[in-house]
Structures are given as C-alpha cells and as structure tokens.
Design an enzyme around this catalytic site. Sequence first.
Site, PDB file in Angstrom:
ATOM      1  N   HIS A 236       0.862  -1.183   0.000  1.00 60.82           N
ATOM      2  CA  HIS A 236       0.000   0.000   0.000  1.00 60.82           C
ATOM      3  C   HIS A 236       0.895   1.229   0.000  1.00 60.82           C
ATOM      4  CE1 HIS A 236      -3.009   2.902   1.228  1.00 60.82           C
ATOM      5  NE2 HIS A 236      -3.957   1.988   1.155  1.00 60.82           N
ATOM      6  N   ARG A 309      -2.715   0.925  -6.573  1.00 60.26           N
ATOM      7  CA  ARG A 309      -1.769   1.015  -5.462  1.00 60.26           C
ATOM      8  C   ARG A 309      -0.351   0.644  -5.869  1.00 60.26           C
ATOM      9  NH1 ARG A 309      -5.622  -1.567  -0.722  1.00 60.26           N
ATOM     10  NH2 ARG A 309      -6.807   0.344  -0.439  1.00 60.26           N
ATOM     11  N   HIS A 380       0.768  -4.790   2.680  1.00 59.36           N
ATOM     12  CA  HIS A 380      -0.624  -4.590   3.070  1.00 59.36           C
ATOM     13  C   HIS A 380      -1.508  -5.816   2.848  1.00 59.36           C
ATOM     14  CE1 HIS A 380      -4.145  -2.261   3.921  1.00 59.36           C
ATOM     15  NE2 HIS A 380      -4.661  -2.412   2.719  1.00 59.36           N
TER      16      HIS A 380
HETATM   17  C1  LIG Z   1      -5.378  -0.970   8.169  1.00 55.43           C
HETATM   18  C2  LIG Z   1      -6.110  -1.697   7.072  1.00 55.43           C
HETATM   19  C3  LIG Z   1      -7.158  -1.096   6.430  1.00 55.43           C
HETATM   20  C4  LIG Z   1      -7.855  -1.770   5.435  1.00 55.43           C
HETATM   21  N1  LIG Z   1      -8.902  -1.150   4.835  1.00 55.43           N
HETATM   22  C5  LIG Z   1      -9.617  -1.818   3.905  1.00 55.43           C
HETATM   23  C6  LIG Z   1     -10.759  -1.216   3.307  1.00 55.43           C
HETATM   24  O1  LIG Z   1     -11.123  -0.088   3.608  1.00 55.43           O
HETATM   25  N2  LIG Z   1     -11.449  -1.920   2.401  1.00 55.43           N
HETATM   26  C7  LIG Z   1     -11.099  -3.177   2.019  1.00 55.43           C
HETATM   27  O2  LIG Z   1     -11.771  -3.761   1.190  1.00 55.43           O
HETATM   28  N3  LIG Z   1     -10.022  -3.772   2.591  1.00 55.43           N
HETATM   29  C8  LIG Z   1      -9.290  -3.134   3.523  1.00 55.43           C
HETATM   30  N4  LIG Z   1      -8.211  -3.742   4.084  1.00 55.43           N
HETATM   31  C9  LIG Z   1      -7.963  -5.157   3.808  1.00 55.43           C
HETATM   32  C10 LIG Z   1      -8.953  -5.992   4.598  1.00 55.43           C
HETATM   33  O3  LIG Z   1      -9.171  -5.404   5.846  1.00 55.43           O
HETATM   34  C11 LIG Z   1      -8.469  -7.430   4.809  1.00 55.43           C
HETATM   35  O4  LIG Z   1      -8.046  -7.965   3.596  1.00 55.43           O
HETATM   36  C12 LIG Z   1      -9.606  -8.270   5.356  1.00 55.43           C
HETATM   37  O5  LIG Z   1     -10.132  -7.688   6.523  1.00 55.43           O
HETATM   38  C13 LIG Z   1      -9.206  -9.697   5.649  1.00 55.43           C
HETATM   39  O6  LIG Z   1     -10.327 -10.332   6.208  1.00 55.43           O
HETATM   40  P1  LIG Z   1     -10.373 -11.884   6.483  1.00 55.43           P
HETATM   41  O7  LIG Z   1     -11.713 -12.195   7.032  1.00 55.43           O
HETATM   42  O8  LIG Z   1      -9.902 -12.628   5.310  1.00 55.43           O
HETATM   43  O9  LIG Z   1      -9.264 -12.110   7.622  1.00 55.43           O
HETATM   44  P2  LIG Z   1      -8.954 -11.313   8.971  1.00 55.43           P
HETATM   45  O10 LIG Z   1      -9.885 -10.215   9.254  1.00 55.43           O
HETATM   46  O11 LIG Z   1      -7.509 -11.037   8.903  1.00 55.43           O
HETATM   47  O12 LIG Z   1      -9.223 -12.402  10.068  1.00 55.43           O
HETATM   48  C14 LIG Z   1      -8.422 -13.535  10.186  1.00 55.43           C
HETATM   49  C15 LIG Z   1      -8.952 -14.370  11.312  1.00 55.43           C
HETATM   50  O13 LIG Z   1      -8.260 -15.600  11.311  1.00 55.43           O
HETATM   51  C16 LIG Z   1      -7.813 -15.905  12.618  1.00 55.43           C
HETATM   52  N5  LIG Z   1      -6.674 -16.785  12.501  1.00 55.43           N
HETATM   53  C17 LIG Z   1      -5.550 -16.611  11.748  1.00 55.43           C
HETATM   54  N6  LIG Z   1      -4.748 -17.672  11.901  1.00 55.43           N
HETATM   55  C18 LIG Z   1      -5.364 -18.518  12.739  1.00 55.43           C
HETATM   56  C19 LIG Z   1      -5.029 -19.781  13.290  1.00 55.43           C
HETATM   57  N7  LIG Z   1      -3.878 -20.378  13.020  1.00 55.43           N
HETATM   58  N8  LIG Z   1      -5.876 -20.365  14.159  1.00 55.43           N
HETATM   59  C20 LIG Z   1      -7.049 -19.750  14.475  1.00 55.43           C
HETATM   60  N9  LIG Z   1      -7.434 -18.571  13.973  1.00 55.43           N
HETATM   61  C21 LIG Z   1      -6.593 -17.963  13.127  1.00 55.43           C
HETATM   62  C22 LIG Z   1      -7.519 -14.551  13.213  1.00 55.43           C
HETATM   63  O14 LIG Z   1      -7.467 -14.623  14.611  1.00 55.43           O
HETATM   64  C23 LIG Z   1      -8.717 -13.773  12.690  1.00 55.43           C
HETATM   65  O15 LIG Z   1      -9.834 -14.018  13.488  1.00 55.43           O
HETATM   66  C24 LIG Z   1      -7.483  -3.073   5.070  1.00 55.43           C
HETATM   67  C25 LIG Z   1      -6.414  -3.663   5.714  1.00 55.43           C
HETATM   68  C26 LIG Z   1      -5.721  -2.975   6.689  1.00 55.43           C
HETATM   69  C27 LIG Z   1      -4.531  -3.614   7.336  1.00 55.43           C
END
Ligand SMILES: Cc1cc2nc3c(=O)[nH]c(=O)nc-3n(C[C@H](O)[C@H](O)[C@H](O)COP(=O)(O)OP(=O)(O)OC[C@H]3O[C@@H](n4cnc5c(N)ncnc54)[C@H](O)[C@@H]3O)c2cc1C
Length: 606
Positions: A236, A309, A380
């Site tokens: 990012h 990006r 990111h």
């Molecule tokens: C600061 C920031 C801002 C962002 N803003 C945006 C935005 O505005 N719009 C957008 O579209 N995207 C945005 N993104 C990207 C987006 O937030 C992420 O890609 C997305 O939230 C990932 O969601 P997820 O459900 O895949 O995983 P996550 O939300 O990362 O959740 C992962 C889960 O897996 C669990 N986990 C991991 N490993 C294990 C394990 N071994 N055992 C048990 N549990 C485990 C964790 O504890 C967690 O509960 C942003 C990212 C960041 C860092």
Amino acid sequence: MAEYQRHEHDVLIIGAGGAGLRAAVEASGAGVSVGLVCKSLLGKAHTVMAEGGIAAALGNVDDRDNWTVHFADTMRGGGYINNWRMAELHAREAPDRVRELEAWGAVFDRTKDRRILQRNFGGHKYPRLAHVGDRTGLEMIRTLQDHGIHQGLDVHMECTILSLLKDGDRVVGAFGYQRERGRFVVFHAKAVILATGGIGRAYSVTSNSWEGTGDGHALAYRAGAELIDMEFIQFHPTGMVWPPSVQGILVTEGVRGEGGILRNRDGRRFMFDDIPDLYRNQTAADAEEGWRYTQGDKDARRPPELLTRDHVARCIVREVKEGRGSPHGGVFLDISWIREKLANAEAHIKKKLPSMYHQFKQLADIDITKEPMEVGPTTHYVMGGIFVDADTQLSTLPGLFAAGECAAGINGANRLGGNSLSDLLVFGKRAGEHAARFAKANEVGQINEDQVGQMAHEAVAPFDRPDESIADGPYQVQYDLQKLMQDLVGIVRTEKEIVRAIDGIGRLWERARNVRVYGNREYNNGWHTALDLPNLLTVAESIAKSAIERRESRGGHFRDDYPSKVDEFSKFNHVVRKGEDGRMQVSRRPLSEMPSALKKIIEDNQ
Ligand SMILES: Cc1cc2nc3c(=O)[nH]c(=O)nc-3n(C[C@H](O)[C@H](O)[C@H](O)COP(=O)(O)OP(=O)(O)OC[C@H]3O[C@@H](n4cnc5c(N)ncnc54)[C@H](O)[C@@H]3O)c2cc1C
C-alpha cells in the site's frame, strides 16, 4: 487416546474476520452446527482495522455505475490474470451483500437523499465504496458478530490452529492450542473453512496486525492443497513512516479519495509525472480536474493519486530513491490543502477521516487538518492464496473450503481498494453455504490419533531442545526473515536478490527447526512465535519461488530486470504445491477461456 479438549461441529471455521463471520452466519442459517476459532478475541480480527470502505456498484452517487463497470475495473486492476468467474460473481453480488449488511444493522454514511453514501477509491471508475467514516471494518465486524451470535455459533477464542487433520485426502478437523493455557484442542468437523487472513507479518514494514502470519496458507499447503499467485503482494503506498514505533500503520486511501494529494520534498505533485497508458484516458489532465472529481463532478476524471496502489507505491519509491523524499524516507500526503477550496475544511476532514485525524494527532503529533503527513509504502495485502473453485470456494481437498484474504483468484496481480471487504461478504457467504451443503451430504470422517499425537509432540519440541545446540530464539529468526523479505522480495525485485532470498530462507528453515523456548506453556509468547515460524517461512518461500519464475512486471510484482508486462505471462497462474519429496514445487496453470460476453464488457470499458 490422549486427554485433549475435544469439540465436534458440522462446519469448523478457522478465522473470525469478515470472511469467517460471514461464512458462519450462512452456515448456521443453513441449520448446521458451526464452530468458529480465532487467535484473538471475537471482534478483534484484522478486518476491524479496515478503514476506507466496501466496494459495491450500488450506483447511489453515480448512476452510471453497475456490476459490469466494477467487473472491468477489477480485471484491469488485476492485470487480467484474475479468475474471471470470481471477479464476475463478486461484482454482481457485492451490492446485495452490502444491502443485507445494512438490513442487519450496519449504519453506513448517507447521501443527502438517505441512501448509502459511496466514496472514490483508487482504480474504481466511479465512487463505489460504501463506508462508515474511516471505520468501516469496525461496523462490518460488529454487525456480523451481533447477527451471527444471535443465530447461534460456538466461538473458541484465543485458540491457534496448528494443523489440519485428514482422513485420506479429506480434511476432517483441526488440531490447535489455547493461547492462554497452552492446552491442546482437537476439532472434529464434516467440513472446514479457512478464513485466516493475510501474511503481512512476513515483512518488517506492514499494516497487518500480529495475526497476519499466513497460517491458513501454510495449513492448506501442508495438508496438500494448492496455492496460486503467491508472487503478488500489495504494498500500500501510504503507511506512516514516522515515528519508528508506528512505521507501517495504514493511512487510508480514503484520504486521497477525499482530495488528498502527494508531494515530494520540493513541493512537486509528482503523480502527474508518470501515468500508465492503460489509465491515461481515465486520469485527470490537471489538478483542477482531479479536485472536481473528488467533489463528485461526473464530467471530471480521477486524479493520479487514485491510480492503482502498485503504481502509486512505485512512484513514491522512485521519488525517495532519487533524493526527493521527505525527511524520514517517505513523501508528503496533504489533505490540509483543501482549505483553499472548502470554507469548513477542518470540520470536513475530521468528519470524513476521524481515525486518521486521531491517528496522526496521537501517534505523530501532526494535525492533518493543518499540515501534511509523511507516508511511504507498507506491506498490506496478499493477492495470492489458496486455490478455490469460484462458485463454491472448495479447495483442491475434499472438505476444505477457503474464503477472504487467504483464498485467491478474484484479485489477480493486484487488488483494488475496497474489493477485500466485498470479497469477504460475497465469498464468505458462498463458502458458508457450500460447506454446510458438504456437511449435510457427508458423514463425519475419522480422526487419526497417531497424527494428533505427532502434532502435539512437534508443537512442544521447542521446549525440549538442548540449550547448547541453539544459536538463537524465535524472535531473532522472525526478525531476520522479515528483514530478508523486506530487502530482497519487496516492492522492486531482481533475479539476483530473489536468488539470495531463496538461499536465505533455506538457512532460516534450518534455524527455525532448532529454536529453543523457555518457561512453560501458559501464555508464552516466545513459544507462540516459534510456532508461527513454519507458517511465515512457508509463505515467504512460496512468494520468493513464484516471484523468481515470473520474469515480467505485473500488478504487485515488479521486476527491475523485467520492467514490462510480457504477453506469455498473461496466460497462466503460478501454482504452488508440496511435492512428493516434501519440497515446494511451482508450476503453471493456464487461465481458463473467458466467455465472450465478459470479454465484451472489458472491451466496452477500455
Ligand atoms: C489498516 C487496514 C485497512 C484496510 N482497509 C480496507 C478497506 O477499507 N477496504 C477493504 O476492502 N479492505 C481493507 N483492508 C484489507 C482488509 O481489511 C483485509 O483484507 C480483510 O479484513 C481480511 O479479512 P479476512 O476475514 O480474510 O481475515 P482477517 O480479518 O484477517 O481475520 C483472520 C482471522 O483468522 C484468525 N486466525 C488466523 N490464523 C489462525 C489460526 N492459526 N488459528 C485460528 N485462527 C486464526 C484470526 O485470529 C482472525 O480471526 C485493510 C487492511 C488494513 C490492514
């Protein structure tokens, strides 16, 4: 049979971010029992940090928007190696998923006529991101969590999964430990969904939370599933660069969407200096047109700060490398300049970007309504991940599904901002639906107790190693890996550096196998880090080995020795799998032929 805590669910979901929670809502709604495991507390997953918004072609702010434009934008951003079917489903279904979230209680910012407000973001032709100030992820998690809990699910918090359990080829459960007490847990399930998020912690400068250690990628790989597109990492363009303690923390693209501009040390707005041909027709001719775009003028084109990006990040790197950077090695991002344009600029910035205002005030003592921020690229997002079927999210292993950032396909070589939160909703739902269907259609499989015993033995091995054989502890290995990835497989890559990285990763594997930890198993962070290492190393190795094979530049993968796109590389994805000899193999899988109707959409939107 060893005395471990045991749980049985129809569907086990590993990860409680947006993808895991959305899958849980869907699966429990289908009438199966659901277990949800997460490393932190429920509601604290990385998704909570998402700021800018959810991309969905609702057409509320600009009625020219619709799913076809969103599809074309996503494919263009992804360098046309995205899974076209995923990009199509995503663009078609995102609006319904956002409206559904609203119906479940999400309070989005509103247009004057009380519809969901949408903001501009990089690579999106029209204002498309539904948002709640710059705290969209928090609202999304809160809504999904409330809805899911009331629907009924068992949540296992502060529990880390270490391995998937298999019966033949089929995934039938998972083995993990409770972070607080260090006790082992066995989950038995008819279907398992991985929703573990990203891999940012494989690099030293990252916007990702501590949870982003690539566990799901590594769990799937070790179990025999395939990963694809691992060379594509998104840096990012705007993370904080100062003070050092906050380096990498994200500065949302929403700042640029609201009119923020990038300047170098000399005050030059350098983004106008390099506009890629593919985007020339869509980019503002001058600063005035760019400003009008951010204020909703439908006849204006977007400012160059809102190019994709990967491109913006490389322009920043160029400015810094050529000696035009800010004092702490970044460039300046300025939203305060809008005081020239808006009478109520200060209140407007605080209303639109409340978290950014507080973040800079509290962490860097900068008032963003009055002065520019110093920013630079930060690791990111990972475009690569577990290979899944577009419609069902089933991986190449029976019983194993994946959704969200740990799954791959929709983004190709580069993700557009906002497309992750919508991905979580669209494909989280699909994963939940199809995992529930799989669970209904299949009996529970057998857990192999020898396999469980072996995993427990391996997990405690770092406590048992004799001191004298140990050169370092887990933190040193983690630090060295992060530095290696940052220096050698970062934003700008070369063959020579990647070769060094692959060699270095091999040596780090050796060191990781010998790390020693001390104390007992109760909340032992050193032990947790030792257990993270194989995941980080697997991910790092897959990135480096895929990156060396892609002898071109596309999306998030930029090769200084091959700086252009090469047609040959537009026809396949890299697939990473564990070979029979236990070594990592990288091969090519040709892209499937896109239907002519979708090709036409892309042509019409050039
Ligand atoms: C600061 C920031 C801002 C962002 N803003 C945006 C935005 O505005 N719009 C957008 O579209 N995207 C945005 N993104 C990207 C987006 O937030 C992420 O890609 C997305 O939230 C990932 O969601 P997820 O459900 O895949 O995983 P996550 O939300 O990362 O959740 C992962 C889960 O897996 C669990 N986990 C991991 N490993 C294990 C394990 N071994 N055992 C048990 N549990 C485990 C964790 O504890 C967690 O509960 C942003 C990212 C960041 C860092």
